[in-house]
Scaffold this active site. Structure first.
Site, short mmCIF file in Angstrom:
data_model
loop_
_atom_site.label_atom_id
_atom_site.label_comp_id
_atom_site.label_asym_id
_atom_site.label_seq_id
_atom_site.Cartn_x
_atom_site.Cartn_y
_atom_site.Cartn_z
CB ALA A 1 -2.08 7.59 -3.46
CB THR B 1 -0.97 -0.02 1.21
OG1 THR B 1 -1.92 1.03 1.06
CG2 THR B 1 -0.23 0.15 2.52
CG ASN B 2 -0.48 4.70 -1.35
OD1 ASN B 2 -1.18 5.42 -0.65
ND2 ASN B 2 -0.94 4.13 -2.46
NE ARG B 3 4.38 8.28 4.79
CZ ARG B 3 5.10 9.40 4.80
NH1 ARG B 3 6.05 9.58 3.92
NH2 ARG B 3 4.84 10.34 5.69
#
Length: 407
Positions: free
Chosen positions: A277, A208-210
């Site tokens: 995102a 995943t991402n932030r």
């Protein structure tokens, strides 16, 4: 762009223990820029005083029907209001509103009101579901009154059920929505994506991402404030954020699910703002069982679908959305990379932000972005809250829609 700025809102408060929450609502409305005139029923005064509301709003709060100037006050309040909100609204006050009674200043003001009316019911166990209350609510709905809630939860009596007044923050969202219906995006459909996706490795792990999703949610709220119908596609990392009042929400986990939802909405939307995102890569193979701690797996990745490229192709075929806004979150060569995306994906505008900055981008409430448009125009914005950034973006969207309509 603030739909509440300078609006005259009459806040009616009836005799419920939830009247203490009305003080918080009055404060929130005032902080949002509204001019709040509070009218209390006799019962409400037993829970909270007019002085409390006067202190929070900076304006006189009204209570007794028998004040020396009450016969003038109710007319001025009712006919001068942009919106009448009754929160809490007890079963007794609902019944009076439905039958047109005017035995206190609050119900008298309601009869003189020529503006939209919102009521937030609050009552104890079984009262909301009683046939008499439901009949009264149906009568009010037929007259155009908007009923907010109630929520499920614990009552003052200790019972649990349907009857709790909505929280002040949620009511504030509905008030904003009711105040923005004639905005410059009225009649337009705006689709917004927000948050990050999650690409599974096995049943318990994922890539995943932030992304917090805060910027996307702020964009959805800004579009609602301008009168748009808003569809919000929410990635897994933003799942806990509360839905802006009035937004139609779809939750997704993976990039593939995000692509499916966005492409479907884009067929009918006037505007797409792709703030999510989305993961660029995913594991080529998802393990059916949890990878054991002792193992060191070799994970082969593959590209996910480029959603904005797919939107561009669909846009060439169906002609919608009229305006497409992308985001470029970069850690180097910010403007160069953003300009490339703008041209390659046939965007109407791209929002570029440097994710290496500590005070902008992920996990903070502020952002510093540049807006890039075709033709080489670059507009850098100063450090702003994400709500202010969203308002700036939506202001450009209104202009872009006008250009499309005029071409």
């Amino acid at each position: 762009m603030n739909p509440l700025q300078g609006k005259r809102i009459v806040l009616g408060v009836s005799g419920s223990i939830a009247a203490y929450k009305a003080a918080d609502l009055a404060s929130k409305l005032t902080q949002a820029g509204a001019l709040v005139d509070v009218v209390l029923s006799d019962g409400a005064e037993r829970f909270v005083t007019p002085l409390t509301f006067a202190s929070l709003t900076g304006r006189k709060a009204h209570a007794s029907l028998w004040d020396s100037d009450a016969h003038v006050v109710h007319v001025g309040l009712g006919e001068g209001a942009d919106l009448l909100v009754i929160a809490p609204c007890t079963a007794n006050t609902l019944a009076k509103l439905a039958t047109g009674q005017a035995d206190n200043l609050l119900t008298l003001t309601a009869l003189t009101a020529r503006c939209p009316v919102l009521v937030a019911p609050a009552m104890d166990g079984g009262m909301f579901e009683h046939p008499a209350t439901q009949a009264n609510l149906e009568t009010l709905r037929r007259r155009g009154v908007q009923v907010l809630g109630p929520a499920q939860g614990r009552m003052a009596s200790g019972l649990t059920g349907l009857g709790r007044m909505l929280e002040p923050g949620e009511i504030l969202g509905h008030v904003r929505l009711a105040s923005s219906r004639n905005g410059p995006l009225a009649g337009k459909h705006v689709a917004v994506s927000a948050g990050g996706t999650q690409e599974p490795l096995d049943p318990v792990r994922y890539i995943t991402n932030r992304s917090s999703g805060k910027q996307g949610f702020a964009l959805a709220q800004a579009a609602l404030d301008l009168g748009a119908r808003v569809s919000l596609v929410v990635g897994a990392t933003a799942a806990a954020l509360p839905t802006p009042a009035g937004a139609e929400r779809t939750d997704v986990d993976t990039a593939a699910q995000m692509a499916e939802a966005v492409l479907e909405l884009s067929r009918t939307a006037d505007v797409l703002i792709m703030a999510a995102a989305v993961a660029d890569f995913r594991p080529r193979q998802v393990q059916a069982h949890k990878i054991k701690k002792g193992a060191l797996p070799q994970v082969e990745l593959e590209h996910t679908q480029d959603i904005l490229l797919a939107v561009a192709e669909q846009r060439r075929r169906v002609g919608r959305p009229a305006v497409v806004v992308g985001f470029a979150a970069e850690s180097e060569k910010l403007l160069e990379n953003a300009q490339d995306k703008l041209e390659r994906k046939n965007l109407s505008m791209i929002v570029a932000n440097d994710i290496s900055a500590r005070d902008a981008g992920f996990a903070v409430d502020t952002n510093r972005v540049s807006l890039l448009l075709p033709g080489g125009l670059v507009e850098p914005l100063p450090l702003m809250t994400k709500s202010e950034v969203a308002e700036a973006i939506l202001a450009r969207v209104v202009g872009l829609l006008a250009e499309v309509a005029g071409s």
